[in-house]
Design an enzyme around this catalytic site. Structure first.
Site, PDB file in Angstrom:
ATOM      1  N   LYS A 240      -4.624   9.626  -0.283  1.00 35.74           N
ATOM      2  CA  LYS A 240      -4.734   9.028   1.059  1.00 35.74           C
ATOM      3  C   LYS A 240      -3.636   9.624   1.924  1.00 35.74           C
ATOM      4  CE  LYS A 240      -2.811   4.902   1.651  1.00 35.74           C
ATOM      5  NZ  LYS A 240      -2.492   3.471   1.537  1.00 35.74           N
TER       6      LYS A 240
ATOM      7  N   GLY B 186      -9.762   5.667  -4.233  1.00 37.86           N
ATOM      8  CA  GLY B 186      -8.947   6.303  -5.275  1.00 37.86           C
ATOM      9  C   GLY B 186      -7.609   5.599  -5.377  1.00 37.86           C
TER      10      GLY B 186
ATOM     11  N   LYS C 192      -8.203   1.442 -11.440  1.00 40.49           N
ATOM     12  CA  LYS C 192      -7.659   0.825 -12.656  1.00 40.49           C
ATOM     13  C   LYS C 192      -7.892  -0.691 -12.661  1.00 40.49           C
ATOM     14  CE  LYS C 192      -2.997  -0.129 -12.998  1.00 40.49           C
ATOM     15  NZ  LYS C 192      -2.853  -1.412 -13.627  1.00 40.49           N
TER      16      LYS C 192
ATOM     17  N   ARG D 246       0.849  -1.195   0.000  1.00 35.37           N
ATOM     18  CA  ARG D 246       0.000   0.000   0.000  1.00 35.37           C
ATOM     19  C   ARG D 246       0.879   1.237   0.000  1.00 35.37           C
ATOM     20  NH1 ARG D 246      -2.540  -1.442   5.586  1.00 35.37           N
ATOM     21  NH2 ARG D 246      -0.421  -2.260   5.673  1.00 35.37           N
TER      22      ARG D 246
ATOM     23  N   ARG E 151      -3.035  10.524  -7.667  1.00 37.66           N
ATOM     24  CA  ARG E 151      -3.783   9.791  -8.687  1.00 37.66           C
ATOM     25  C   ARG E 151      -5.157   9.378  -8.147  1.00 37.66           C
ATOM     26  NH1 ARG E 151       0.764   5.641 -10.577  1.00 37.66           N
ATOM     27  NH2 ARG E 151       1.437   6.004  -8.426  1.00 37.66           N
TER      28      ARG E 151
ATOM     29  N   CYS F  42      -4.296   2.017  -8.002  1.00 36.81           N
ATOM     30  CA  CYS F  42      -4.591   0.591  -8.223  1.00 36.81           C
ATOM     31  C   CYS F  42      -6.074   0.270  -8.337  1.00 36.81           C
ATOM     32  CB  CYS F  42      -3.992  -0.237  -7.086  1.00 36.81           C
ATOM     33  SG  CYS F  42      -2.208  -0.285  -7.157  1.00 36.81           S
TER      34      CYS F  42
HETATM   35  C1  UDX Z   1      -4.089  -0.764  -2.669  1.00 37.15           C
HETATM   36  C2  UDX Z   1      -4.031  -2.155  -1.995  1.00 37.15           C
HETATM   37  O1  UDX Z   1      -4.345  -2.025  -0.605  1.00 37.15           O
HETATM   38  C3  UDX Z   1      -2.669  -2.777  -2.199  1.00 37.15           C
HETATM   39  O2  UDX Z   1      -2.650  -4.077  -1.627  1.00 37.15           O
HETATM   40  C4  UDX Z   1      -2.404  -2.839  -3.694  1.00 37.15           C
HETATM   41  O3  UDX Z   1      -1.152  -3.413  -3.955  1.00 37.15           O
HETATM   42  C5  UDX Z   1      -2.484  -1.452  -4.302  1.00 37.15           C
HETATM   43  O4  UDX Z   1      -3.760  -0.880  -4.034  1.00 37.15           O
HETATM   44  P1  UDX Z   1      -3.327   1.682  -1.999  1.00 37.15           P
HETATM   45  O5  UDX Z   1      -4.069   2.127  -3.230  1.00 37.15           O
HETATM   46  O6  UDX Z   1      -1.965   2.226  -1.749  1.00 37.15           O
HETATM   47  O7  UDX Z   1      -3.194   0.082  -1.991  1.00 37.15           O
HETATM   48  O8  UDX Z   1      -4.195   2.111  -0.718  1.00 37.15           O
HETATM   49  P2  UDX Z   1      -5.309   1.553   0.252  1.00 37.15           P
HETATM   50  O9  UDX Z   1      -4.911   1.927   1.620  1.00 37.15           O
HETATM   51  O10 UDX Z   1      -5.662   0.137   0.020  1.00 37.15           O
HETATM   52  O11 UDX Z   1      -6.556   2.483  -0.148  1.00 37.15           O
HETATM   53  C6  UDX Z   1      -7.120   2.510  -1.458  1.00 37.15           C
HETATM   54  C7  UDX Z   1      -8.285   3.475  -1.504  1.00 37.15           C
HETATM   55  O12 UDX Z   1      -9.378   2.981  -0.762  1.00 37.15           O
HETATM   56  C8  UDX Z   1      -7.989   4.859  -0.908  1.00 37.15           C
HETATM   57  O13 UDX Z   1      -8.628   5.836  -1.690  1.00 37.15           O
HETATM   58  C9  UDX Z   1      -8.601   4.795   0.478  1.00 37.15           C
HETATM   59  O14 UDX Z   1      -8.967   6.048   0.996  1.00 37.15           O
HETATM   60  C10 UDX Z   1      -9.826   3.932   0.206  1.00 37.15           C
HETATM   61  N1  UDX Z   1     -10.300   3.223   1.388  1.00 37.15           N
HETATM   62  C11 UDX Z   1      -9.531   2.278   1.973  1.00 37.15           C
HETATM   63  C12 UDX Z   1     -11.580   3.507   1.896  1.00 37.15           C
HETATM   64  O15 UDX Z   1     -12.297   4.373   1.383  1.00 37.15           O
HETATM   65  N2  UDX Z   1     -12.014   2.814   2.985  1.00 37.15           N
HETATM   66  C13 UDX Z   1     -11.282   1.843   3.585  1.00 37.15           C
HETATM   67  O16 UDX Z   1     -11.768   1.243   4.561  1.00 37.15           O
HETATM   68  C14 UDX Z   1      -9.996   1.571   3.069  1.00 37.15           C
END
Ligand code: UDX
Length: 429
Positions: free
Chosen positions: A318, A255, A261, A152, A325, A258
């Site tokens: 985040k 957002g 997309k 992440r 992105r 990953c």
């Molecule tokens: C994600 C996956 O967690 C990771 O395993 C993968 O390799 C890449 O994509 P990342 O995009 O860095 O990682 O962030 P993550 O913390 O998972 O959050 C993704 C999105 O979901 C963010 O916009 C976050 O705000 C949102 N989110 C996450 C929520 O809205 N609620 C949640 O409970 C958790």
């Protein structure tokens, strides 16, 4: 082991630095000379907690260096990890151009018996295409395996050092053993699967987490209609071991680089093999439209944005990253300015680049300055600095009776109201 890492994005840089920390001799490669120069000075071109010291340490130990030359990186390498981007193509499938370009460029320099590891997110079967290309272009026999990345952003170093699992996708036991050796010293279970399963595991994990967020956001909408509180609903369902308490935070939608997309790509992949089922496109659609729907709803609740001083807190997608992105701010700020709001924004790490993206807004240097005289405070991201704002700090700086629109449910409604402010959360907080 001598290792080459192709691509110096988030995955490539963090993986290179952690593998060097493990004792491997790592050469990272990218075609952009400026990035390489910066990395060779021991500096990252993006913000990621814990990465800067690791790069410095790699440089000092002489086990980590970066180059633009395939000959330099790939000659003598036992493992070549491909960490290049796989953006979505126009039809929604993964654009594999960079993966194939990397394979072509490395082919002349590969050692006999080298393992090419696909860490980029690729659809099942990509390893066969890369293998066919290398069989044609390289004069030595090499293997191709799929080892997807689950890190992440904002937690990338920690996730790489102590992952929940390392998925090793290869049908060959000897290759699997060598890849286990490559990861020796890292945490997490080792899961040996076929390359197809490894590719599917990556898409499945991301699509599942994305739908989980969309699901709880839909439930939050219902709570807003019937007086239930989403936080209480989550508390009431989470002791069920099949459900759990994690990864249930409602907001303006997911957002980042990953989820949006990968959901689209998995849907496109399903269509391409005649299995389009409607679930994945619906998740994507609900997430895409969510920011606008919520902003319209808030607009009604606060009596319009026109002429109002609106402070937006959190511009990255985040906390603990400067990556924008698919950040909510990219949809929120244009909506606010289009509807006549006077926007001030603040983010602990996103600075000048925001002014280029959002001309006409004011960018505050600090959080207190951002709040000054705000009539509406909109918290978009759960940065610690935003989470730790006290109701009295907000009410002292903001205009009298200001609205706090808390899109991450960071604050407690009655405390905000006790400070003379008005509160809107998600799913009644
Ligand atoms: C994600 C996956 O967690 C990771 O395993 C993968 O390799 C890449 O994509 P990342 O995009 O860095 O990682 O962030 P993550 O913390 O998972 O959050 C993704 C999105 O979901 C963010 O916009 C976050 O705000 C949102 N989110 C996450 C929520 O809205 N609620 C949640 O409970 C958790």
């Amino acid at each position: 082991m001598k290792v080459a890492v192709i691509g110096t994005g988030f995955v490539g840089v963090v993986t290179s630095a952690v593998w060097a920390e493990l004792g491997h001799k790592v050469t990272g490669l990218d075609r952009h000379q400026e990035k390489i120069d910066q990395l060779n000075r021991g500096e990252a071109w993006f913000f990621e907690p814990g990465l800067a010291p690791l790069l410095k340490q790699g440089k000092q130990s002489k086990r980590l260096r970066f180059t633009t030359s395939y000959a330099e990186a790939v000659k003598g390498a036992e493992v070549v990890a491909v960490c290049v981007g796989t953006p979505s193509a126009k039809n929604g499938t993964a654009d594999l151009t960079q993966v194939f370009q990397a394979a072509e460029a490395m082919a002349p320099y590969l050692e006999a018996g080298a393992i090419v590891v696909l860490k980029s997110t690729v659809p099942p079967g990509t390893q066969l295409k890369v293998q066919a290309l290398l069989d044609k272009l390289a004069d030595k026999k090499v293997a191709v395996a799929v080892v997807p990345e689950f890190l992440r952003e904002g937690m990338a170093v920690e996730d790489t050092r102590r992952p929940d699992r390392i998925v090793i996708g290869t049908g060959d036991e000897k290759i699997a053993k060598r890849l286990i050796r490559l990861h020796q010293g890292l945490g997490g279970e080792r899961i040996m699967v076929s390359p197809e399963s490894a590719s599917m595991a990556k898409y499945t994990a991301n699509a599942y987490l994305a739908q989980r967020i969309t699901f709880i956001n839909q439930i939050a909408n219902l709570c807003e209609r019937n007086g239930a509180k989403i936080s209480e609903v989550i508390r009431a369902i989470s002791p069920d071991k099949r459900i759990g308490a994690h990864y249930w935070y409602p907001g303006l939608g997911y957002g980042g680089s990953c989820f949006p997309k990968d959901v689209k790509e998995l849907a496109a992949y399903a269509r391409s093999i005649g299995e389009g089922d409607g679930l994945l496109p619906k998740i994507d659609e609900l997430n895409e439209e969510r920011v606008k729907l919520k902003l319209k709803q808030f607009e009604k609740q606060v009596g319009g944005y026109k002429g109002k001083r609106v402070t937006v807190l959190g511009l990255a997608f985040k906390p603990d990253t400067n990556d924008m992105r698919e950040a909510p701010s990219l949809k929120v700020i244009p909506y606010l300015t289009d509807t006549g709001a006077r926007v001030t924004a603040y983010d602990p790490k996103v600075k000048d680049e925001a002014l280029a993206l959002f001309p006409g807004i004011t960018l505050a240097n600090n959080i207190t300055g951002a709040l000054a005289q705000a009539e509406i405070v909109m918290a978009l991201i759960e940065w610690t600095e935003i989470r730790e704002l006290t109701p009295s700090a907000i009410s002292q700086a903001a205009a009298e009776g200001a609205w706090v629109i808390d899109t991450r449910n960071l604050f407690i409604q009655r405390e905000i109201e006790a400070a003379g402010l008005r509160y809107i959360g998600i799913g009644n907080g």
